[in-house]
Design a protein around this motif. Structure first.
Motif, mmCIF file in Angstrom:
data_model
loop_
_atom_site.group_PDB
_atom_site.id
_atom_site.type_symbol
_atom_site.label_atom_id
_atom_site.label_comp_id
_atom_site.label_asym_id
_atom_site.label_seq_id
_atom_site.Cartn_x
_atom_site.Cartn_y
_atom_site.Cartn_z
ATOM 1 N N ALA A 9 10.256 3.046 12.377
ATOM 2 C CA ALA A 9 8.976 3.350 11.717
ATOM 3 C C ALA A 9 8.056 2.133 11.727
ATOM 4 O O ALA A 9 6.937 2.171 11.209
ATOM 5 N N LEU A 33 11.539 1.757 5.410
ATOM 6 C CA LEU A 33 10.090 1.710 5.197
ATOM 7 C C LEU A 33 9.669 0.472 4.407
ATOM 8 O O LEU A 33 8.660 0.504 3.694
ATOM 9 N N SER A 35 8.483 -2.249 5.700
ATOM 10 C CA SER A 35 7.167 -2.541 6.280
ATOM 11 C C SER A 35 6.726 -1.423 7.210
ATOM 12 O O SER A 35 5.564 -1.370 7.597
ATOM 13 N N ARG A 37 6.109 2.658 8.479
ATOM 14 C CA ARG A 37 5.393 3.795 7.886
ATOM 15 C C ARG A 37 5.912 5.084 8.492
ATOM 16 O O ARG A 37 6.088 5.187 9.712
ATOM 17 N N ARG A 38 6.080 6.067 7.618
ATOM 18 C CA ARG A 38 6.533 7.384 8.054
ATOM 19 C C ARG A 38 5.613 7.937 9.153
ATOM 20 O O ARG A 38 6.076 8.530 10.118
ATOM 21 N N ASN A 40 4.169 6.513 11.454
ATOM 22 C CA ASN A 40 4.390 5.911 12.782
ATOM 23 C C ASN A 40 5.450 6.643 13.591
ATOM 24 O O ASN A 40 5.530 6.473 14.802
ATOM 25 N N ARG A 174 -0.746 -0.398 15.681
ATOM 26 C CA ARG A 174 0.232 -0.227 14.584
ATOM 27 C C ARG A 174 0.789 -1.539 14.053
ATOM 28 O O ARG A 174 1.582 -1.521 13.116
ATOM 29 N N ASP A 176 0.880 -4.686 11.742
ATOM 30 C CA ASP A 176 0.325 -4.814 10.391
ATOM 31 C C ASP A 176 -0.775 -5.887 10.367
ATOM 32 O O ASP A 176 -0.487 -7.059 10.573
ATOM 33 N N ARG A 310 -6.471 -4.250 2.007
ATOM 34 C CA ARG A 310 -5.683 -3.559 0.996
ATOM 35 C C ARG A 310 -6.332 -3.712 -0.360
ATOM 36 O O ARG A 310 -6.879 -4.757 -0.665
#
Ligand SMILES: NC(=O)c1ccc[n+]([C@@H]2O[C@H](COP(=O)([O-])OP(=O)(O)OC[C@H]3O[C@@H](n4cnc5c(N)ncnc54)[C@H](O)[C@@H]3O)[C@@H](O)[C@H]2O)c1
Length: 311
Positions: A9, A33, A35, A37-38, A40, A174, A176, A310
């Motif tokens: 992920a 998860l 770092s 993400r579902r 992804n 994707r 971060d 964020r």
């Protein structure tokens, strides 16, 4: 082929999952998860939300019956590894050992391992080939390298096949943009938001920037019979300075502000790029995406998917 991807992920792992699904494999993912993400995870892959240190891992390997495990789950933050070395070792070392024990118990044929240029430390010569001395300058490099020894030993003692791919700086969609690492994503995000970009040190430090699709393609190549029981560098074979990268990204995003220079970070390599002859000889792998195309794709992704700060 049935394949289990840990960290699927995350940034690189999710591209690996995409490449494996597209190649027709049956893919399951283990990721806590932390770092990742579902969103992804490719919809055709089954996501098991689990820590690789969790005892429940055995039941998942029993159920999924993977022929190959592609191991990307890790504590990936170099600075965090220095601030919290025990946490780093718990995931990267003990978590991986737990996974390897499961692999042995369940007759997994091969483990593909995401290793790193951080194992080399400051190079004695360039480009860095796989025979270069191992002198990591951070705990992350130590923990990632130690696993390579386990892999070699398990291959010799128990016949568990493996290929360890040593990645340079990987970049692409994707990644971060909020983290402490991943300079392309950080700069692209900040430029798109109109924020100040800080270059640590003089900006003349050079890195080997490899586009994530090239990494995913290499993983898809080694899940079969290809790929030696050995470490294999991936890379472009050239160094790009941070100043050059900044200029490239500024042009791609229309960013007009100058960079601000800050102090150099402890534990970071000054200049490194990989020799990739072994990857060419043993896999027929060569990087295909140019820096221009890769950066353009990355900027387009962050512009479309939002690089908002964020809250
Ligand atoms: N990004 C790079 O430039 C780079 C360079 C060299 C090597 N690598 C290696 O590639 C791999 C992927 O890195 P990435 O950049 O995609 O980072 P990432 O943080 O996006 O991916 C790591 C994934 O592992 C998951 N994870 C973390 N701890 C876990 C745990 N205990 N149990 C289960 N899942 C866990 C995270 O949720 C995440 O999805 C890592 O093994 C890293 O060491 C990355």
């Amino acid at each position: 082929m049935r394949i289990l991807v840990t960290g699927g992920a995350g940034f690189i792992g999710s591209h690996v999952v995409d490449a494996l699904v597209e190649a027709g494999h049956d893919v399951a993912v283990v990721d806590n998860l932390a770092s990742g993400r579902r969103a992804n995870v490719h919809p055709a892959a089954r996501l098991h939300m689990l820590d690789i240190r969790d005892t429940g891992l055995d039941a998942i390997v029993t159920r999924e019956r993977p022929e190959v495990i592609v191991h990307h789950a890790a504590q990936v933050d170099v600075r965090k590894s220095t601030a919290e070395p025990i946490h780093d070792a718990e995931i990267n070392l003990l978590g991986t050992l737990h996974l390897l024990q499961c692999a042995l118990r369940h007759g997994v044929r091969k483990v593909v391992y995401a290793s790193t240029a951080a194992v080399y430390g400051e190079p004695e010569y360039l480009p860095v080939d796989e025979e270069h001395p191992i002198r990591p300058l951070c705990e992350y490099g130590v923990s990632k390298h130690t696993v390579e020894h386990y892999l070699h030993m398990y291959a010799v003692n128990y016949g568990l096949d493996y290929t360890a791919l040593r990645y340079p700086n990987v970049y692409g969609p994707r990644q971060d943009p909020h983290g402490e690492a991943g300079v392309v994503a950080i700069f692209a995000g900040k430029m798109l938001r109109g924020e100040t970009c800080v270059i640590n040190g003089d900006g003349n430090q050079g890195r080997d920037f490899l586009y994530v699709a090239d990494v995913a393609r290499a993983n898809a190549m080694v899940v079969g019979e290809a790929g030696p029981r050995a470490v294999v560098n991936l890379g472009t074979g050239v160094a790009t300075t941070i100043n050059h990268l900044f200029e490239h990204l500024a042009a791609a995003t229309g960013y007009a502000r100058p960079a601000v220079y800050g102090p150099a970070k402890v534990g970071e390599t000054y200049r490194i790029y990989h020799a990739v002859q072994r990857a060419a000889d043993t896999l027929g792998w060569r990087p295909e995406v140019t820096l221009d195309d890769g950066l353009a794709n990355t900027v387009r992704y962050f512009a479309e998917h939002g690089a908002a700060a964020r809250p």
